[in-house]
Motif scaffolding. Structure first.
Motif, PDB file in Angstrom:
ATOM      1  N   GLN A  62     -32.265  68.898 -18.840  1.00  0.00           N
ATOM      2  CA  GLN A  62     -31.719  70.151 -19.377  1.00  0.00           C
ATOM      3  C   GLN A  62     -31.184  69.936 -20.782  1.00  0.00           C
ATOM      4  OE1 GLN A  62     -28.879  71.997 -16.754  1.00  0.00           O
ATOM      5  NE2 GLN A  62     -28.119  73.398 -18.333  1.00  0.00           N
ATOM      6  N   LEU A  63     -31.486  70.888 -21.682  1.00  0.00           N
ATOM      7  CA  LEU A  63     -31.086  70.752 -23.083  1.00  0.00           C
ATOM      8  C   LEU A  63     -29.990  71.717 -23.498  1.00  0.00           C
ATOM      9  CD1 LEU A  63     -34.644  70.399 -24.698  1.00  0.00           C
ATOM     10  CD2 LEU A  63     -33.081  68.557 -24.031  1.00  0.00           C
ATOM     11  N   THR A  64     -29.893  72.883 -22.891  1.00  0.00           N
ATOM     12  CA  THR A  64     -28.923  73.894 -23.314  1.00  0.00           C
ATOM     13  C   THR A  64     -27.846  74.090 -22.245  1.00  0.00           C
ATOM     14  OG1 THR A  64     -30.330  75.664 -22.427  1.00  0.00           O
ATOM     15  CG2 THR A  64     -30.603  75.094 -24.743  1.00  0.00           C
ATOM     16  N   TYR A  65     -26.606  74.289 -22.701  1.00  0.00           N
ATOM     17  CA  TYR A  65     -25.468  74.391 -21.795  1.00  0.00           C
ATOM     18  C   TYR A  65     -24.483  75.435 -22.312  1.00  0.00           C
ATOM     19  CZ  TYR A  65     -27.219  69.866 -20.212  1.00  0.00           C
ATOM     20  OH  TYR A  65     -28.024  68.853 -19.743  1.00  0.00           O
ATOM     21  N   LYS A  76     -21.814  77.334 -26.850  1.00  0.00           N
ATOM     22  CA  LYS A  76     -23.190  77.067 -26.464  1.00  0.00           C
ATOM     23  C   LYS A  76     -23.578  75.735 -27.072  1.00  0.00           C
ATOM     24  CE  LYS A  76     -24.985  81.725 -25.706  1.00  0.00           C
ATOM     25  NZ  LYS A  76     -25.307  81.438 -24.297  1.00  0.00           N
ATOM     26  N   ARG A  77     -24.007  74.803 -26.243  1.00  0.00           N
ATOM     27  CA  ARG A  77     -24.341  73.462 -26.705  1.00  0.00           C
ATOM     28  C   ARG A  77     -25.803  73.155 -26.428  1.00  0.00           C
ATOM     29  NH1 ARG A  77     -21.619  68.398 -27.148  1.00  0.00           N
ATOM     30  NH2 ARG A  77     -19.734  69.635 -27.542  1.00  0.00           N
ATOM     31  N   LYS A  78     -26.446  72.566 -27.421  1.00  0.00           N
ATOM     32  CA  LYS A  78     -27.820  72.107 -27.255  1.00  0.00           C
ATOM     33  C   LYS A  78     -27.874  70.631 -27.581  1.00  0.00           C
ATOM     34  CE  LYS A  78     -32.599  73.078 -28.531  1.00  0.00           C
ATOM     35  NZ  LYS A  78     -33.503  73.956 -29.322  1.00  0.00           N
ATOM     36  N   ILE A  79     -28.198  69.825 -26.585  1.00  0.00           N
ATOM     37  CA  ILE A  79     -28.288  68.393 -26.821  1.00  0.00           C
ATOM     38  C   ILE A  79     -29.688  68.041 -27.307  1.00  0.00           C
ATOM     39  CG2 ILE A  79     -26.573  68.009 -25.023  1.00  0.00           C
ATOM     40  CD1 ILE A  79     -28.828  66.812 -23.293  1.00  0.00           C
ATOM     41  N   LYS A  80     -29.823  66.875 -27.889  1.00  0.00           N
ATOM     42  CA  LYS A  80     -31.113  66.393 -28.369  1.00  0.00           C
ATOM     43  C   LYS A  80     -31.532  65.159 -27.587  1.00  0.00           C
ATOM     44  CE  LYS A  80     -30.428  68.021 -33.120  1.00  0.00           C
ATOM     45  NZ  LYS A  80     -30.373  67.610 -34.556  1.00  0.00           N
ATOM     46  N   GLY A 103     -35.352  75.791 -22.062  1.00  0.00           N
ATOM     47  CA  GLY A 103     -34.079  75.089 -22.139  1.00  0.00           C
ATOM     48  C   GLY A 103     -34.136  73.709 -21.528  1.00  0.00           C
ATOM     49  N   GLU A 104     -35.345  73.188 -21.328  1.00  0.00           N
ATOM     50  CA  GLU A 104     -35.528  71.867 -20.721  1.00  0.00           C
ATOM     51  C   GLU A 104     -36.613  71.089 -21.450  1.00  0.00           C
ATOM     52  OE1 GLU A 104     -34.377  72.275 -15.984  1.00  0.00           O
ATOM     53  OE2 GLU A 104     -36.481  72.219 -16.587  1.00  0.00           O
ATOM     54  N   GLU A 129     -28.412  62.759 -28.046  1.00  0.00           N
ATOM     55  CA  GLU A 129     -27.453  63.071 -29.108  1.00  0.00           C
ATOM     56  C   GLU A 129     -26.749  64.392 -28.811  1.00  0.00           C
ATOM     57  OE1 GLU A 129     -29.591  63.125 -32.766  1.00  0.00           O
ATOM     58  OE2 GLU A 129     -30.128  60.995 -32.707  1.00  0.00           O
ATOM     59  N   ASN A 130     -25.570  64.544 -29.387  1.00  0.00           N
ATOM     60  CA  ASN A 130     -24.776  65.778 -29.270  1.00  0.00           C
ATOM     61  C   ASN A 130     -24.361  66.055 -27.825  1.00  0.00           C
ATOM     62  OD1 ASN A 130     -23.528  67.954 -30.624  1.00  0.00           O
ATOM     63  ND2 ASN A 130     -25.159  69.363 -29.997  1.00  0.00           N
ATOM     64  N   ALA A 131     -24.072  65.003 -27.069  1.00  0.00           N
ATOM     65  CA  ALA A 131     -23.725  65.169 -25.652  1.00  0.00           C
ATOM     66  C   ALA A 131     -22.364  64.565 -25.311  1.00  0.00           C
ATOM     67  CB  ALA A 131     -24.809  64.557 -24.766  1.00  0.00           C
ATOM     68  N   PHE A 132     -21.450  64.540 -26.276  1.00  0.00           N
ATOM     69  CA  PHE A 132     -20.076  64.138 -26.006  1.00  0.00           C
ATOM     70  C   PHE A 132     -19.172  65.361 -26.146  1.00  0.00           C
ATOM     71  CE2 PHE A 132     -21.954  60.121 -27.418  1.00  0.00           C
ATOM     72  CZ  PHE A 132     -21.488  59.243 -26.452  1.00  0.00           C
ATOM     73  N   LEU A 133     -18.079  65.363 -25.388  1.00  0.00           N
ATOM     74  CA  LEU A 133     -17.084  66.426 -25.492  1.00  0.00           C
ATOM     75  C   LEU A 133     -15.893  65.875 -26.267  1.00  0.00           C
ATOM     76  CD1 LEU A 133     -17.176  67.824 -21.840  1.00  0.00           C
ATOM     77  CD2 LEU A 133     -18.296  68.760 -23.871  1.00  0.00           C
ATOM     78  N   PHE A 134     -15.705  66.358 -27.486  1.00  0.00           N
ATOM     79  CA  PHE A 134     -14.641  65.866 -28.354  1.00  0.00           C
ATOM     80  C   PHE A 134     -13.407  66.735 -28.167  1.00  0.00           C
ATOM     81  CE2 PHE A 134     -18.593  64.474 -30.270  1.00  0.00           C
ATOM     82  CZ  PHE A 134     -18.317  63.139 -30.580  1.00  0.00           C
TER      83      PHE A 134
END
Length: 563
Positions: A62-65, A76-80, A103-104, A129-134
């Motif tokens: 899954q890419l979008t959350y 809205k988050r999109k990981i790579k 979205g996958e 990438e882009n999958a951490f919660l800061f």
């Protein structure tokens, strides 16, 4: 009672068979390396057994959350997912368009020409990438080690998560959830050990994870140990495509203001249409386009000039519609416009002097199309030639931008943004039809026509009475222009109380008294029917056809199956 139990057994068997994929994962392990640079790498190993012949497996990520931040706002988050590799196996990944639509990301492993069975091993490597919660107090690694969408049972699982060098993680900062999505209780089905920078997780004996069940890890790392990559211009990174669309509109408007917008003309009230401009040309010059109504207005124009007569044929019967008959009295002069001759000649082909409008159904539309083009061509002396050249250039530029920028926008901002760019280009292409500007001759004609149209719309009975005293045929000589302007009903209504006789070139087979009132209704109905009939074409046939976590709550959703 037995019947009810049997029913539930059948439902249970059916539900189980729906998710059966004819294989089982005997051993599943994953090695994850968290990097300070803001990404992590994943290596998944699957030892499984196919119970029937299969081509291979597929893995969905899954890419979008939709996230809820610690401040309570929605994000809205999109990981790579990058650098996908499947050593020793043939595989393909879904393209960007499919990824945006679904979205996958799908990784399909195997050969469509080869089937296999029995024990098999698969390794899937990728970078995330882009999958951490800061967050303010911690940077969270929140990942579904085993997502809920796997159509198979997992019998044994083992995971090693490597935290960055020099980073220490307290034991209570490591939380593991298992089970169906939404379970907030930490799992006791796994052994968790942390030493020398590695979080080691393994399932206990006899544990099985089934379809719909997840294994989710939440690790709260110290703040600022993971680099957060932020866009230089956040608005541009997310909504930059809106500026592209805005620039399209601004650019088009500027060009239109210079080369498409008519000069402001001052219209003076006029009681008559311009000389040497027939109603079809008048209708074109008013709105810069050839309409069906423009050409239909030639019929009463020819009637007033003595070329034809028009008769309404009243039909008897509940479901029968009245017809209209055209009778040719004489040919058009050689000085008639090309679009007039095209229509007149094709109406009265050969020696034919009488034609029923109903006979033109599904056949005369080609003539109407050709006449519209001829009308447009003969109107060009009223327009600037440069405007026509600019119109062609704008069309070419918009088409190039349509294909070039839509691809770039699709890659950078996704499918929705690309779709709106395409939509904008299509609208601009349609508006570009109006990128025509009148010259001095055209402006003079437009000023006269606007003044006459305004009089047709607002004329008072007293003034019309004076005009009728000067010219008893004033109504029939102007009604064709009112028809082209779309004001025939309004124009005819102004003459109903002025004792005006209907035109003698229009007849009806009705036995009712033929007054101005009955003429207006009859003529309006006849022209409406004529308009629809003359442009009708044969129909074509076809067919239609943050904080605490929970199981399944992290990034890395998806699953997999066999094919």
């Amino acid at each position: 009672m037995k019947v009810v139990l049997r029913f539930f057994v059948v439902i249970l068997v059916f539900a189980t068979s729906v998710h059966a994929q004819d294989f089982i994962v005997n051993n599943y392990s994953a090695e994850i390396f968290i990097k300070k640079e803001g990404y992590f790498t994943v290596s998944e190993q699957y030892d499984l057994t196919f119970r029937t012949y299969k081509h291979g497996i597929y893995r969905n990520i899954q890419l979008t959350y939709d996230l809820l931040t610690e401040k309570g706002t929605q994000e809205k988050r999109k990981i790579k997912v990058k650098n996908v590799k499947v050593p020793g196996r043939t595989f393909v990944t879904s393209g960007k368009i499919i990824n945006d639509l679904t979205g996958e990301l799908e990784i399909k492993i195997g050969d469509k020409d080869i089937t296999i069975t029995g024990p098999q091993g698969y390794t899937i490597n990728y970078q995330v990438e882009n999958a951490f919660l800061f967050e303010e107090k911690a940077t969270q690694f929140y990942w579904n080690l085993k997502p809920p969408g796997w159509y198979a049972n997992f019998e044994s699982m083992k995971f090693n998560i490597h935290v960055p060098d020099g980073v220490s993680v307290p034991q209570d900062a490591i939380k593991l959830y298992a089970g169906y999505t939404g379970n907030t209780n930490e799992s006791d089905d796994f052994n968790i050990d942390y030493q020398e920078g590695i979080i080691q997780i393994s399932s206990k004996e006899d544990f099985v994870s089934r379809y719909g069940e997840s294994v989710t890890l939440l690790v709260s790392l110290p703040p600022n140990v993971i680099s957060e990559t932020k866009p230089f211009w956040p608005f541009g990174a997310r909504y930059g495509w809106t500026l592209i669309i805005a620039s399209f509109w601004v650019g088009f408007y500027v060009v239109w203001r210079i080369h498409g917008k008519d000069d402001k003309v001052i219209s003076a009230t006029s009681y008559y249409p311009p000389e040497n401009i027939d109603p079809a040309m008048a209708g074109y010059l008013i709105d810069d386009k050839s309409d069906t109504s423009d050409l239909i207005s030639l019929l009463p124009y020819w009637g007033s000039k003595g070329y034809i007569t028009i008769k309404e044929i009243e039909k008897k019967g509940l479901f029968q519609k009245n017809d209209t008959q055209l009778n040719k009295l004489k040919d058009l002069p050689n000085t008639a416009a090309a679009y007039e001759r095209k229509m007149f000649t094709n109406l009265f082909r050969g020696s034919k002097a009488v034609v029923l409008i109903s006979s033109l159904k599904d056949s005369f539309y080609t003539t109407m199309g050709e006449a519209k083009e001829l009308l447009k061509k003969e109107a060009q002396p009223y327009y600037l030639p440069k405007s026509k050249a600019v119109k062609k250039i704008v069309s070419g530029v918009v088409v190039v931008l349509l294909f070039l920028l839509s691809a770039i926008v699709l890659y950078v901002w996704g499918l929705l943004a690309a779709g709106l760019v395409v939509f904008t280009c299509v609208i601009l292409l349609l508006l570009n039809f109006f990128m025509i500007k009148k010259n001095t001759k055209g402006n003079e004609a437009l000023a006269h026509l606007k003044g006459f149209r305004q009089f047709v719309k607002l004329a008072e009975a007293k003034r019309l009475g004076v005009l009728l005293n000067e010219d008893p045929h004033y109504f029939e000589n102007t009604m064709a222009y009112a028809l082209a302007f779309g004001y025939f009903d309004k124009w005819a209504g102004k003459f109903k109380g002025l004792d005006v006789k209907p035109p003698d070139w229009y007849h009806t087979t009705s036995n009712r008294p033929f007054s101005m009132h009955s003429f207006s209704n009859s003529f309006d109905s006849a022209m409406s029917s004529t308009r629809s009939t003359m442009v009708s074409s044969p129909s074509s046939s076809g067919s239609s056809g943050g904080g605490g976590g929970f199981s399944g709550g992290g990034f890395g959703g998806g699953g997999g199956g066999s094919w």
